[in-house]
Design a protein around this motif. Structure first.
Motif, PDB file in Angstrom:
ATOM      1  N   MET A   1       0.846  -1.178   0.000  1.00  0.00           N
ATOM      2  CA  MET A   1       0.000   0.000   0.000  1.00  0.00           C
ATOM      3  C   MET A   1       0.893   1.243   0.000  1.00  0.00           C
ATOM      4  O   MET A   1       1.806   1.340   0.809  1.00  0.00           O
ATOM      5  CB  MET A   1      -0.904  -0.027   1.228  1.00  0.00           C
ATOM      6  CG  MET A   1      -1.848   1.138   1.302  1.00  0.00           C
ATOM      7  SD  MET A   1      -3.093   0.971   2.595  1.00  0.00           S
ATOM      8  CE  MET A   1      -4.118  -0.292   1.896  1.00  0.00           C
ATOM      9  N   TYR A   3       2.699   4.726   0.645  1.00  0.00           N
ATOM     10  CA  TYR A   3       2.986   5.443   1.887  1.00  0.00           C
ATOM     11  C   TYR A   3       3.247   6.901   1.530  1.00  0.00           C
ATOM     12  O   TYR A   3       4.067   7.195   0.660  1.00  0.00           O
ATOM     13  CB  TYR A   3       4.214   4.808   2.534  1.00  0.00           C
ATOM     14  CG  TYR A   3       4.583   5.344   3.884  1.00  0.00           C
ATOM     15  CD1 TYR A   3       3.877   4.961   5.017  1.00  0.00           C
ATOM     16  CD2 TYR A   3       5.660   6.209   4.039  1.00  0.00           C
ATOM     17  CE1 TYR A   3       4.238   5.426   6.269  1.00  0.00           C
ATOM     18  CE2 TYR A   3       6.027   6.673   5.292  1.00  0.00           C
ATOM     19  CZ  TYR A   3       5.312   6.284   6.404  1.00  0.00           C
ATOM     20  OH  TYR A   3       5.666   6.742   7.636  1.00  0.00           O
ATOM     21  N   GLN A  59       5.460  10.480  -1.987  1.00  0.00           N
ATOM     22  CA  GLN A  59       4.737   9.208  -1.969  1.00  0.00           C
ATOM     23  C   GLN A  59       5.701   8.104  -2.379  1.00  0.00           C
ATOM     24  O   GLN A  59       6.495   8.275  -3.321  1.00  0.00           O
ATOM     25  CB  GLN A  59       3.541   9.243  -2.912  1.00  0.00           C
ATOM     26  CG  GLN A  59       2.610   8.065  -2.709  1.00  0.00           C
ATOM     27  CD  GLN A  59       1.380   8.177  -3.581  1.00  0.00           C
ATOM     28  OE1 GLN A  59       1.500   8.372  -4.775  1.00  0.00           O
ATOM     29  NE2 GLN A  59       0.214   8.054  -2.976  1.00  0.00           N
ATOM     30  N   ASP A  62       5.889   1.927  -0.420  1.00  0.00           N
ATOM     31  CA  ASP A  62       5.572   1.419   0.906  1.00  0.00           C
ATOM     32  C   ASP A  62       6.491   2.102   1.920  1.00  0.00           C
ATOM     33  O   ASP A  62       7.384   2.870   1.549  1.00  0.00           O
ATOM     34  CB  ASP A  62       5.703  -0.108   0.974  1.00  0.00           C
ATOM     35  CG  ASP A  62       7.032  -0.624   0.440  1.00  0.00           C
ATOM     36  OD1 ASP A  62       8.045   0.116   0.485  1.00  0.00           O
ATOM     37  OD2 ASP A  62       7.062  -1.776  -0.041  1.00  0.00           O
ATOM     38  N   GLU A  63       6.271   1.854   3.193  1.00  0.00           N
ATOM     39  CA  GLU A  63       7.077   2.481   4.236  1.00  0.00           C
ATOM     40  C   GLU A  63       8.558   2.109   4.144  1.00  0.00           C
ATOM     41  O   GLU A  63       9.416   2.967   4.338  1.00  0.00           O
ATOM     42  CB  GLU A  63       6.515   2.171   5.626  1.00  0.00           C
ATOM     43  CG  GLU A  63       7.173   2.981   6.717  1.00  0.00           C
ATOM     44  CD  GLU A  63       6.510   2.818   8.067  1.00  0.00           C
ATOM     45  OE1 GLU A  63       7.012   3.441   9.024  1.00  0.00           O
ATOM     46  OE2 GLU A  63       5.505   2.099   8.191  1.00  0.00           O
ATOM     47  N   THR A  94       2.542  11.447   8.191  1.00  0.00           N
ATOM     48  CA  THR A  94       2.687  10.256   7.370  1.00  0.00           C
ATOM     49  C   THR A  94       1.388   9.471   7.381  1.00  0.00           C
ATOM     50  O   THR A  94       0.614   9.535   8.343  1.00  0.00           O
ATOM     51  CB  THR A  94       3.825   9.338   7.865  1.00  0.00           C
ATOM     52  OG1 THR A  94       3.534   8.915   9.190  1.00  0.00           O
ATOM     53  CG2 THR A  94       5.170  10.046   7.822  1.00  0.00           C
ATOM     54  N   GLN A  96      -0.972   6.122   4.993  1.00  0.00           N
ATOM     55  CA  GLN A  96      -1.073   5.208   3.862  1.00  0.00           C
ATOM     56  C   GLN A  96      -2.199   5.673   2.953  1.00  0.00           C
ATOM     57  O   GLN A  96      -3.249   6.111   3.417  1.00  0.00           O
ATOM     58  CB  GLN A  96      -1.313   3.782   4.343  1.00  0.00           C
ATOM     59  CG  GLN A  96      -0.096   3.247   5.065  1.00  0.00           C
ATOM     60  CD  GLN A  96      -0.159   1.771   5.291  1.00  0.00           C
ATOM     61  OE1 GLN A  96      -1.215   1.213   5.488  1.00  0.00           O
ATOM     62  NE2 GLN A  96       0.988   1.129   5.252  1.00  0.00           N
ATOM     63  N   THR A  97      -1.956   5.560   1.661  1.00  0.00           N
ATOM     64  CA  THR A  97      -2.938   5.961   0.665  1.00  0.00           C
ATOM     65  C   THR A  97      -4.062   4.935   0.625  1.00  0.00           C
ATOM     66  O   THR A  97      -3.800   3.729   0.640  1.00  0.00           O
ATOM     67  CB  THR A  97      -2.265   6.070  -0.704  1.00  0.00           C
ATOM     68  OG1 THR A  97      -1.130   6.922  -0.584  1.00  0.00           O
ATOM     69  CG2 THR A  97      -3.202   6.618  -1.742  1.00  0.00           C
TER      70      THR A  97
END
Length: 98
Positions: A1, A3, A59, A62-63, A94, A96-97
């Motif tokens: 997902m 980030y 963006q 992921d993290e 911060t 998650q999209t």
């Protein structure tokens, strides 16, 4: 997902050219990183006199991709060594999209 990171930087107006130059360099390097999906820098138009501020939208896939970004030589040079010492305030968000 994906980030996302939104960073708000504020500095003295006299330091704005240095901060802007470092952020421009980051806009050159960061999009070449694996996992970077966006790196957009904005200058804020409604800043009190004597101050300058910038908003970054980043963006990553992921993290872990963001964490890898913070370990790059350009992050250390431009963000940690050049920009952060000049900031009068710094706010990071911060998430998650969806």
């Amino acid at each position: 997902m994906p980030y996302a990171v939104i960073a708000h930087y504020r500095c003295a107006e006299s330091d704005a050219p240095t901060v802007q130059a470092a952020l421009t360099a980051m806009q050159t390097h960061t999009p070449t990183e694996p996992g970077n999906l966006a790196y957009i820098v904005h200058t804020d138009t409604e800043t009190p006199p004597g101050e300058s501020s910038f908003t970054l939208y980043e963006q990553y896939a992921d993290e872990p991709a963001f964490t890898a970004h913070t370990q790059t030589p350009h992050f250390h040079t431009h963000i940690l060594q050049t920009i952060r010492p000049l900031l009068t305030s710094r706010t990071i968000w911060t998430g998650q999209t969806l």
